[in-house]
Motif scaffolding. Structure first.
Motif, PDB file in Angstrom:
ATOM      1  N   HIS A 128     -24.498 -42.484  42.469  1.00 51.21           N
ATOM      2  CA  HIS A 128     -23.342 -42.864  43.272  1.00 51.21           C
ATOM      3  C   HIS A 128     -23.837 -43.366  44.633  1.00 51.21           C
ATOM      4  O   HIS A 128     -24.864 -42.926  45.141  1.00 51.21           O
ATOM      5  N   SER A 130     -22.840 -44.695  48.728  1.00 49.81           N
ATOM      6  CA  SER A 130     -21.904 -44.690  49.848  1.00 49.81           C
ATOM      7  C   SER A 130     -21.394 -46.088  50.141  1.00 49.81           C
ATOM      8  O   SER A 130     -20.301 -46.266  50.683  1.00 49.81           O
ATOM      9  N   ASP A 158     -19.340 -43.014  46.164  1.00 50.81           N
ATOM     10  CA  ASP A 158     -19.035 -41.665  46.636  1.00 50.81           C
ATOM     11  C   ASP A 158     -17.591 -41.630  47.121  1.00 50.81           C
ATOM     12  O   ASP A 158     -16.991 -42.672  47.435  1.00 50.81           O
ATOM     13  N   ASP A 159     -17.000 -40.442  47.184  1.00 51.17           N
ATOM     14  CA  ASP A 159     -15.692 -40.323  47.817  1.00 51.17           C
ATOM     15  C   ASP A 159     -15.781 -40.894  49.233  1.00 51.17           C
ATOM     16  O   ASP A 159     -16.725 -40.584  49.980  1.00 51.17           O
ATOM     17  N   ASP A 160     -14.821 -41.717  49.596  1.00 51.94           N
ATOM     18  CA  ASP A 160     -14.777 -42.414  50.882  1.00 51.94           C
ATOM     19  C   ASP A 160     -15.843 -43.500  51.003  1.00 51.94           C
ATOM     20  O   ASP A 160     -16.037 -44.073  52.083  1.00 51.94           O
ATOM     21  N   LYS A 225     -13.036 -46.048  48.548  1.00 49.61           N
ATOM     22  CA  LYS A 225     -12.622 -45.139  47.470  1.00 49.61           C
ATOM     23  C   LYS A 225     -11.909 -43.929  48.053  1.00 49.61           C
ATOM     24  O   LYS A 225     -12.405 -43.295  48.981  1.00 49.61           O
ATOM     25  N   ARG A 226     -10.763 -43.644  47.514  1.00 50.72           N
ATOM     26  CA  ARG A 226     -10.002 -42.483  47.989  1.00 50.72           C
ATOM     27  C   ARG A 226     -10.720 -41.185  47.629  1.00 50.72           C
ATOM     28  O   ARG A 226     -11.293 -41.047  46.560  1.00 50.72           O
ATOM     29  N   THR A 227     -10.681 -40.242  48.543  1.00 49.46           N
ATOM     30  CA  THR A 227     -11.278 -38.932  48.285  1.00 49.46           C
ATOM     31  C   THR A 227     -10.571 -38.260  47.124  1.00 49.46           C
ATOM     32  O   THR A 227      -9.335 -38.239  47.068  1.00 49.46           O
ATOM     33  N   ALA A 228     -11.333 -37.726  46.190  1.00 45.74           N
ATOM     34  CA  ALA A 228     -10.734 -37.071  45.026  1.00 45.74           C
ATOM     35  C   ALA A 228      -9.905 -35.889  45.473  1.00 45.74           C
ATOM     36  O   ALA A 228     -10.305 -35.122  46.358  1.00 45.74           O
ATOM     37  N   GLN A 229      -8.765 -35.729  44.866  1.00 46.57           N
ATOM     38  CA  GLN A 229      -7.892 -34.603  45.179  1.00 46.57           C
ATOM     39  C   GLN A 229      -8.496 -33.318  44.615  1.00 46.57           C
ATOM     40  O   GLN A 229      -8.875 -33.234  43.452  1.00 46.57           O
ATOM     41  N   LYS A 230      -8.613 -32.320  45.439  1.00 48.08           N
ATOM     42  CA  LYS A 230      -9.168 -31.041  44.997  1.00 48.08           C
ATOM     43  C   LYS A 230      -8.099 -30.236  44.270  1.00 48.08           C
ATOM     44  O   LYS A 230      -6.954 -30.168  44.693  1.00 48.08           O
TER      45      LYS A 230
END
Length: 232
Positions: A128, A130, A158-160, A225-230
């Motif tokens: 992944h 950045s 990566d997220d964000d 990329k949107r941060t994955a929802q926890k």
């Protein structure tokens, strides 16, 4: 044309990028804009360099850029002009190109860096990233492979993480070849609205769209990329 055929075409025109009059600043503003959307790097570790070392002019930890991930430059070509701005953001640079001669020039200048000679559509992306970029290369991707490739690229952020690419900002999808640079070269676009739809469906947030060479249809798209929802 297949990506392999496009690569062979570019093998014959490396001189267009190595000539002294080539504009080495082309695209740098877009990269600066895209990298600005990355989150600030982690705070530096406390200065642990002994005072006597500082007296000798040795750098402290706070003077060194904090590494914050990897960057993949698709269709990186031979100039390496994006490497300094990417590395100044604290990222480890990797390049990929389907032209073996372009990559041979790039690797000869930066032998310690990682370069992949491959068709990015079938390439197994190793990690992944950045930051992923495709400056003036994405339009050489076959029309039928552009949507799955975009989804693959967003999936490997990566997220964000941030994706930057330039494309033909057309109203509709289309493809053609021309011989403006000498050999026959393939170009394709899904159309601006479709690119944006795909990116949003893939979990991206569109940060910037610009016709940077108006009235030409050369278009910059920057998506994060949107941060994955926890899960609770």
């Amino acid at each position: 044309m297949t990506p392999e055929e496009t690569g062979k075409a570019y093998d014959t025109i490396t001189h267009l990028w190595t000539r002294p009059e080539f504009n080495q600043t082309n695209g740098l503003t877009a990269y600066q804009k895209a990298l600005s959307f990355l989150a600030a790097p982690p705070s530096q570790e406390p200065d642990t360099v002994p005072s006597e070392a500082l007296d000798k002019g040795e750098a402290s930890n706070k003077d060194k850029p904090k590494k914050r991930g990897y960057a993949l430059d698709i269709g990186c070509g031979c100039t390496n002009r994006f490497v300094p701005i990417i590395e100044s953001a604290g990222l480890t640079y990797e390049g990929i190109d389907v032209s073996k001669d372009m990559l041979a020039i790039a690797a000869s200048q930066l032998p310690a860096h990682t370069f992949y000679c491959a068709d990015v559509c079938t390439f197994t992306i190793p990690k992944h990233y950045s930051f992923i970029s495709a400056w003036d290369s994405f339009w050489h991707i076959p029309l039928t492979q552009q949507e799955p490739l975009l989804k693959k690229l967003v999936d490997h952020l990566d997220d964000d993480g941030v994706l930057l690419f330039s494309c033909g900002g057309t109203d509709e999808s289309g493809q053609h070849t021309n011989e403006v640079m000498g050999p026959e070269v393939y170009y394709a676009s899904l159309g601006l609205h479709r690119y944006i739809e795909i990116l949003i469906e893939a979990g991206g947030f569109v940060r910037h769209v610009e016709f940077d060479q108006h009235p030409e249809l050369h278009t910059i798209i920057i998506v994060q990329k949107r941060t994955a929802q926890k899960t609770q």
